[in-house]
Design a protein around this motif. Structure first.
Motif, short mmCIF file in Angstrom:
data_model
loop_
_atom_site.label_atom_id
_atom_site.label_comp_id
_atom_site.label_asym_id
_atom_site.label_seq_id
_atom_site.Cartn_x
_atom_site.Cartn_y
_atom_site.Cartn_z
N PRO A 9 43.92 26.27 -96.41
CA PRO A 9 44.81 25.22 -95.92
C PRO A 9 46.04 25.73 -95.17
N ARG A 17 53.59 27.63 -87.65
CA ARG A 17 53.98 27.50 -89.05
C ARG A 17 54.82 28.70 -89.49
N TYR A 22 54.70 34.21 -91.14
CA TYR A 22 53.27 34.35 -90.82
C TYR A 22 53.00 34.89 -89.42
N ASN A 73 41.07 34.30 -96.74
CA ASN A 73 42.47 33.94 -97.00
C ASN A 73 42.43 32.52 -97.55
N ALA A 75 44.75 31.01 -98.87
CA ALA A 75 46.08 30.40 -98.69
C ALA A 75 46.56 29.83 -100.03
N ALA A 76 47.09 28.62 -100.04
CA ALA A 76 47.70 28.09 -101.28
C ALA A 76 46.68 27.95 -102.41
N HIS A 79 46.41 30.36 -105.43
CA HIS A 79 47.27 30.26 -106.61
C HIS A 79 46.90 29.11 -107.54
N HIS A 99 45.93 38.23 -97.28
CA HIS A 99 47.10 37.38 -97.01
C HIS A 99 47.91 38.02 -95.90
N LEU A 100 48.45 37.19 -95.02
CA LEU A 100 49.34 37.69 -93.98
C LEU A 100 50.63 38.21 -94.59
N SER A 101 51.23 37.39 -95.45
CA SER A 101 52.47 37.78 -96.13
C SER A 101 52.11 38.52 -97.42
N ARG A 106 57.49 36.94 -102.73
CA ARG A 106 57.90 35.56 -102.42
C ARG A 106 58.12 34.75 -103.71
N ARG A 110 53.70 32.12 -106.23
CA ARG A 110 52.72 32.85 -105.41
C ARG A 110 52.33 34.19 -106.05
C1 DQA Z 1 49.13 33.07 -97.55
C2 DQA Z 1 50.09 33.16 -98.74
C3 DQA Z 1 49.99 31.91 -99.59
O1 DQA Z 1 50.90 31.99 -100.67
C4 DQA Z 1 50.34 30.69 -98.77
O2 DQA Z 1 50.16 29.52 -99.54
C5 DQA Z 1 49.59 30.61 -97.50
C6 DQA Z 1 49.34 31.82 -96.73
C7 DQA Z 1 49.30 34.28 -96.58
O3 DQA Z 1 48.40 34.51 -95.79
O4 DQA Z 1 50.34 34.94 -96.59
O5 DQA Z 1 49.27 29.52 -97.02
O6 DQA Z 1 47.80 33.12 -98.04
#
Ligand code: DQA
Length: 142
Positions: A9, A17, A22, A73, A75-76, A79, A99-101, A106, A110
């Motif tokens: 997502p 975004r 990111y 990835n 994403a959210a 978690h 994950h990008l980050s 954070r 997360r």
């Molecule tokens: C993410 C990190 C997740 O915590 C976040 O919800 C994302 C992107 C990342 O690629 O850094 O949507 O997966």
């Protein structure tokens, strides 16, 4: 070798975004870069993105029958999603969590990944190069 690159997502919003977190590249641009690498190493790539948890579960299951590995990835959903975790556990091919980050630097929510221990490994914090590094790992397994 065929790999599936699955994005969860809000990753369709990359580029617009929170670019400070990111980066400035869109998902299409990231995918284009991976295609170049795929061509170089003769790796076929399938791309899928969805904001919908069940569609990600379907994509993981289908990739399990069709591909040699998944770069995911979530994403959210990383978690929160027991369903995504169970889908990974249900298939036999290796899945790399990317994950990008770096989620560990954070917010506290997360810091937990429900998928990390059912994945082959995790790569986080290298921006779009997280995907590149995952692809290179697959390339080196041949
Ligand atoms: C993410 C990190 C997740 O915590 C976040 O919800 C994302 C992107 C990342 O690629 O850094 O949507 O997966």
């Amino acid at each position: 070798m065929r790999l599936s690159i699955i994005n969860g997502p809000n990753l369709n919003m990359l580029g617009q975004r929170e670019p400070g977190i990111y980066g400035n590249k869109s998902l299409k641009e990231i995918e284009k870069g991976l295609l170049v690498l795929g061509e170089k190493y003769k790796i076929e790539l399938d791309f899928f993105q969805s904001n919908i948890e069940g569609e990600l579960v379907d994509a993981i299951q289908q990739s399990g029958n069709r591909c040699d590995g998944i770069i995911l990835n979530a994403a959210a959903y990383t978690h929160t999603s027991v369903a995504v975790r169970d889908a990974i556990a249900a298939i036999r091919i290796p899945v790399i969590e990317v994950h990008l980050s770096n989620p560990h630097t954070r917010e506290y929510f997360r810091h937990t990944s429900l998928i990390a221990d059912v994945c082959r490994g995790s790569i986080a914090g290298f921006g779009d190069e997280s995907y590149t590094l995952a692809l290179l790992w697959f390339e080196r397994q041949r």
